[in-house]
Write a protein that holds these residues in place. Structure first.
Motif, PDB file in Angstrom:
ATOM      1  N   ALA A 121      -1.800  -2.783   9.300  1.00 32.32           N
ATOM      2  CA  ALA A 121      -1.000  -3.020   8.101  1.00 32.32           C
ATOM      3  C   ALA A 121       0.394  -3.478   8.491  1.00 32.32           C
ATOM      4  N   GLU A 122       1.032  -4.163   7.559  1.00 30.41           N
ATOM      5  CA  GLU A 122       2.430  -4.548   7.694  1.00 30.41           C
ATOM      6  C   GLU A 122       3.301  -3.373   7.243  1.00 30.41           C
ATOM      7  N   ALA A 123       4.423  -3.185   7.906  1.00 31.63           N
ATOM      8  CA  ALA A 123       5.299  -2.055   7.599  1.00 31.63           C
ATOM      9  C   ALA A 123       6.162  -2.357   6.374  1.00 31.63           C
ATOM     10  N   PHE A 124       5.536  -2.301   5.208  1.00 30.18           N
ATOM     11  CA  PHE A 124       6.201  -2.549   3.933  1.00 30.18           C
ATOM     12  C   PHE A 124       6.489  -1.192   3.296  1.00 30.18           C
ATOM     13  N   MET A 125       7.529  -0.543   3.792  1.00 32.57           N
ATOM     14  CA  MET A 125       7.731   0.885   3.511  1.00 32.57           C
ATOM     15  C   MET A 125       8.059   1.177   2.064  1.00 32.57           C
ATOM     16  N   ILE A 126       8.632   0.214   1.325  1.00 31.01           N
ATOM     17  CA  ILE A 126       9.047   0.511  -0.046  1.00 31.01           C
ATOM     18  C   ILE A 126       7.857   0.880  -0.935  1.00 31.01           C
ATOM     19  N   ALA A 127       6.671   0.380  -0.586  1.00 27.79           N
ATOM     20  CA  ALA A 127       5.476   0.676  -1.390  1.00 27.79           C
ATOM     21  C   ALA A 127       5.121   2.156  -1.360  1.00 27.79           C
ATOM     22  N   HIS A 128       5.684   2.889  -0.401  1.00 27.84           N
ATOM     23  CA  HIS A 128       5.372   4.303  -0.249  1.00 27.84           C
ATOM     24  C   HIS A 128       6.420   5.203  -0.919  1.00 27.84           C
ATOM     25  N   HIS A 129       7.452   4.595  -1.477  1.00 24.63           N
ATOM     26  CA  HIS A 129       8.518   5.365  -2.115  1.00 24.63           C
ATOM     27  C   HIS A 129       8.154   5.661  -3.566  1.00 24.63           C
ATOM     28  N   PRO A 130       8.377   6.893  -4.023  1.00 27.35           N
ATOM     29  CA  PRO A 130       8.003   7.237  -5.399  1.00 27.35           C
ATOM     30  C   PRO A 130       8.723   6.436  -6.473  1.00 27.35           C
ATOM     31  N   GLN A 131       9.854   5.804  -6.146  1.00 24.18           N
ATOM     32  CA  GLN A 131      10.519   5.004  -7.173  1.00 24.18           C
ATOM     33  C   GLN A 131       9.653   3.819  -7.581  1.00 24.18           C
ATOM     34  N   PHE A 132       8.838   3.296  -6.660  1.00 25.60           N
ATOM     35  CA  PHE A 132       7.972   2.171  -7.016  1.00 25.60           C
ATOM     36  C   PHE A 132       6.728   2.636  -7.769  1.00 25.60           C
TER      37      PHE A 132
END
Length: 324
Positions: A121-132
């Motif tokens: 996977a690509e390290a797209f960390m924002i997808a793991h944040h509850p704000q999203f």
């Protein structure tokens, strides 16, 4: 269940300050090894992980049978090569973005992932944040009405740092690859839609590297306007504007570093509603979700197929620039 043992390829500053520490802190993970050209570069990592195994060669790290997963923070032009090498060595792979420099390269990445039986996977960390997660819930609730416009800005100024890999064409630098991934990926993540066309692409370059871009795009049910730049003062915001209200994420891309993650909804149905996440570390959540996918087969929010869509939008923007 045994923890996922991680190796890191390279002693990058970002790995030292964020991702290696996240691996060390994440439940179900063990920061086990690092490969770097100089053992001296490993010292800051050993300061928080004294038992760290150190290799001076990337291939030696990949040959270690005890390592389950590899994190790759190398310069952009090396991502595809080393992701495939790691998969072929039997390792799961989390690679920094952009994992590829063109949509067509995803054919090789996906084929290598599938043939290896490992996860990548690509390290797209924002997808793991509850704000999203919350942003998607708010949008789907209908409180904003029909979505009309998504507007985003992501900028910082590294113009004085000419040796930075982001400012060098030979390392595939540029703002679109470095932070356009967030601007384009975030709108796709929250809305679930893909761009129909790029209406305008205003791109400025220095030394063959894009340092500023404005994009106007049409999605099936809304319009998009976004700016990313490596020559403007620090700023981040992401707004979803509908017929009945609007929602803004004030620190969407570097939550906890740029500012506290905050989501604000202004709509008659909710009046002015604010939610904040002052202590969430999305890097740690990213590692934990990755480990859960590796060990338990848990669904991963942004597989390579998602990342391919973001790269496709980037390619559309560059293509529009060339046709202008």
């Amino acid at each position: 269940m045994k923890p996922v043992k991680w190796g890191v390829l390279g002693a990058a500053k970002f790995a030292r300050e964020h991702m290696a520490r996240a691996i060390h802190a994440a439940e179900g993970a063990e920061f086990y090894a690092i490969a770097t050209s100089s053992e001296d570069k490993a010292a800051p990592f050993q300061a928080f992980q004294p038992n760290l195994k150190v290799f001076t060669d990337y291939d030696q790290l990949l040959a270690d049978p005890d390592i389950d997963a590899v994190y790759i923070p190398l310069p952009n032009h090396l991502h595809v090569e080393w992701t495939i090498k790691a998969l072929e060595a039997g390792k799961h792979v989390l690679c920094e973005k952009p994992i590829a420099m063109g949509e067509a390269e995803f054919d090789r990445l996906i084929a290598a992932r599938d043939s290896s039986g490992k996860f990548a996977a690509e390290a797209f960390m924002i997808a793991h944040h509850p704000q999203f997660t919350r942003a998607k819930e708010v949008l789907q609730s209908g409180v904003l009405g029909d979505l009309v416009l998504v507007d985003t800005v992501f900028s910082f100024n590294n113009g004085a740092d000419k040796d930075n890999i982001r400012n060098r064409p030979e390392t595939a630098g540029g703002a679109l690859g470095d932070i356009g991934v967030y601007a384009f990926g975030s709108v796709r993540l929250v809305t679930g839609e893909e761009p129909v066309q790029i209406r305008a692409a205003n791109i400025r370059r220095e030394n063959g590297v894009d340092v500023f871009s404005q994009t106007l795009a049409e999605f099936p049910s809304f319009d998009y306007q976004g700016t990313v730049s490596m020559r403007m003062a620090n700023r981040q915001h992401l707004t979803f504007h509908g017929t009945k209200g609007h929602m803004t994420l004030s620190a969407p891309y570097n939550a906890g570093v740029y500012d506290i993650a905050e989501l604000t909804v202004e709509a008659p149905a909710m009046e002015r509603h604010v939610e904040r996440w002052p202590a969430v570390n999305h890097y740690v959540l990213q590692v934990q979700n990755f480990c859960a996918t590796v060990r338990e087969g848990a669904e991963y929010p942004v597989p390579l197929e998602f990342s391919r869509g973001t790269q496709a939008m980037t390619d559309m923007v560059i293509d529009k620039e060339h046709k202008a």
